[in-house]
Design an enzyme around this catalytic site. Structure first.
Site, short mmCIF file in Angstrom:
data_model
loop_
_atom_site.label_atom_id
_atom_site.label_comp_id
_atom_site.label_asym_id
_atom_site.label_seq_id
_atom_site.Cartn_x
_atom_site.Cartn_y
_atom_site.Cartn_z
N SER A 190 0.82 -1.21 0.00
CA SER A 190 0.00 0.00 0.00
C SER A 190 0.86 1.27 0.00
O SER A 190 1.73 1.39 -0.84
CB SER A 190 -0.96 -0.08 1.19
OG SER A 190 -2.07 0.70 0.93
N HIS A 231 -7.56 -5.65 -0.46
CA HIS A 231 -6.33 -4.88 -0.24
C HIS A 231 -5.60 -5.41 1.00
O HIS A 231 -5.98 -5.12 2.12
CB HIS A 231 -6.77 -3.43 -0.02
CG HIS A 231 -5.65 -2.46 0.11
ND1 HIS A 231 -4.87 -2.08 -0.96
CD2 HIS A 231 -5.19 -1.77 1.18
CE1 HIS A 231 -3.97 -1.20 -0.55
NE2 HIS A 231 -4.14 -0.99 0.75
C1 GTR Z 1 -5.42 4.59 1.42
C2 GTR Z 1 -4.77 5.43 0.36
C3 GTR Z 1 -3.97 4.57 -0.57
C4 GTR Z 1 -3.17 3.49 0.15
C5 GTR Z 1 -3.76 3.04 1.46
C6 GTR Z 1 -2.79 2.45 2.50
O1 GTR Z 1 -6.26 5.30 2.23
O2 GTR Z 1 -5.78 6.11 -0.33
O3 GTR Z 1 -3.18 5.37 -1.41
O4 GTR Z 1 -1.86 3.84 0.27
O5 GTR Z 1 -4.38 4.04 2.16
O6 GTR Z 1 -1.63 2.78 2.58
O7 GTR Z 1 -3.28 1.63 3.26
#
Ligand code: GTR
Length: 447
Positions: free
Chosen positions: A283, A425
């Site tokens: 992420s 995710h």
């Molecule tokens: C989200 C963000 C992403 C991603 C994620 C994370 O809120 O929009 O770009 O990086 O966080 O790091 O968990």
């Protein structure tokens, strides 16, 4: 003659643009798309809504000249692209190892995890001041493997103690976001131990002959916008008339800088094969791993897990998270100049395929997840595809396919690896196993 010229230009533009990229291979679940669009109709979740765009060509210099060979890539275009990313996207960190930085091994157990591993914990003080800023590196190295061992290094989100229930791991004292298990008044408590274990299959990594090193990212720069007074920027920034430069380093650049400082340590540790260190991140920390690996050629291999916008995904697609959204939600992640590209992605002199290309000739692996549309899986794949010509110029196989593969079908033969895993995710054991498969092939091929 003129006609054939236009045909060549047209075909070339198509090969870099969106037309040829649409709708092939994996497709997002229509139900999921519907659901997400209902939640926020202003976000692009459908391929047909992706605007037309033309990507900057990684093999054309800013002055229009063509990159003719590997040497020109390495000595001219690569440095030029790095500078463009520093100026317009991530900002500019201080160069090299800080002169007063010290390492202190404060824990060494050669019989950790019931004899499976050697556990080391090292405090890294970035300056001569022992009270900070500093970061703690936690390492598990497989006892069964011949030393020095190839090692994965990863920044973590919740403190070193969160990656494994081992009670000997030092409990982080750094600022932490409220709202997650075991965090009270922005500080981790004993309850936070092992809570991220599912993302760090430590024993499985060790059994495959790899070491694991990890650092809490908030040790380097706490992840909130405080005007850059805390973290490493507060110590190293050189202000002009009391102000930060528009290309001063943002938090992603600071975290990447911290990874390079960990590499400085690995070079001093005889148990770690510093020529076989793989930098990996998930992420926002996947964005960071890519940027760290792009800049610091000591990293032998680079892995981006679900990194999305500002990571592996093509910004010009505006699919899921956009430059404007990310700059608004996280104003401290990138440099100030990046905000000029809010809703103006086409004006960027780079796009994220060029970040992947900066890793060449080293192996790089990008992974997406099918339900993680916010991170734009297809955009992540397309970065790999459009980085491929750079690997080819260097005489290497880059990506083995031109079209997006199906679910859970890892592409690992070329120096650019890619998979899209089913699910959301996250950094899962499936992802780790694929990264180790890739490392088995490509790290051992290194001279
Ligand atoms: C989200 C963000 C992403 C991603 C994620 C994370 O809120 O929009 O770009 O990086 O966080 O790091 O968990």
């Amino acid at each position: 003659m003129l006609l054939s010229f236009f045909i060549v230009v047209y075909l070339y533009t198509c090969s870099l643009g969106s037309d040829s990229d649409r709708g092939k291979g994996w497709k997002a679940s229509p139900d999921l798309v519907d659901k997400l669009m209902k939640r926020d109709p202003t976000i692009i979740y459908q391929e047909e809504k992706v605007p037309q765009y033309t990507l900057p060509d990684p093999l054309i210099m800013s002055d229009g000249s063509k990159v003719a060979d590997a040497q020109m890539w390495q000595t001219k275009r690569r440095p030029e692209i790095l500078e463009l990313f520093r100026t317009h996207v991530y900002g500019r960190a201080p160069i090299g190892r800080p002169k007063d930085m010290t390492f202190e091994v404060f824990d060494l157990d050669r019989n950790a995890l019931s004899g499976l591993a050697t556990r080391k914990q090292v405090g890294v003080s970035f300056t001569s001041k022992k009270d900070g800023p500093y970061m703690d590196i936690l390492m598990y190295l497989p006892n069964a493997a011949k030393k020095p061992v190839p090692t994965f290094v990863i920044l973590n989100f919740a403190g070193n103690q969160a990656i494994h229930p081992d009670p000997a791991i030092k409990l982080s004292k750094s600022w932490m976001r409220q709202g997650s298990v075991g965090v009270v008044n922005n500080i981790a408590t004993e309850q936070s131990r092992g809570r991220e274990y599912s993302s760090y299959p430590v024993e499985k990594i060790l059994k495959r002959g790899y070491g694991l090193a990890t650092i809490y990212y908030g040790d380097i720069d706490p992840d909130f916008h405080d005007g850059f007074s805390n973290g490493v920027q507060g110590v190293f920034d050189k202000l002009v008339d009391g102000k930060r430069a528009p290309d001063a380093w943002g938090s992603i650049d600071a975290w990447a800088w911290g990874l390079s400082r960990a590499m400085d340590y690995f070079e001093t540790d005889g148990d770690i094969n510093s020529k076989r260190v793989v930098v990996i991140g998930h992420s926002r920390l996947g964005k960071t791993a890519l940027w760290a690996g792009a800049q610091d050629e000591r990293f032998a291999m680079v892995i981006s897990n679900d990194s999305g916008c500002g990571g592996a995904a093509i910004s010009r697609r505006r699919f899921g998270e956009t430059v404007e959204r990310i700059n608004k939600s996280f104003p401290h992640w990138f440099c100030e100049n990046f905000k000029k590209y809010n809703s103006r992605e086409n004006a960027l002199p780079v796009d994220q395929h060029m970040l992947i290309a900066l890793v060449a000739p080293r192996p790089v692996y990008v992974a997406s997840a099918s339900d993680d549309l916010w991170a734009d899986p297809r955009g992540e794949f397309l970065s790999c595809k459009h980085a491929d010509p750079v690997y080819r110029l260097l005489g290497l196989d880059g990506l083995e396919v031109q079209e997006m593969p199906g679910l859970d079908q890892p592409m690992q033969k070329g120096k650019i690896g890619y998979h899209i895993r089913s699910g959301g995710h996250a950094l899962t054991e499936y992802d780790w196993q694929r990264y180790m498969d890739f490392a088995d092939v490509h790290l051992s091929a290194l001279r």
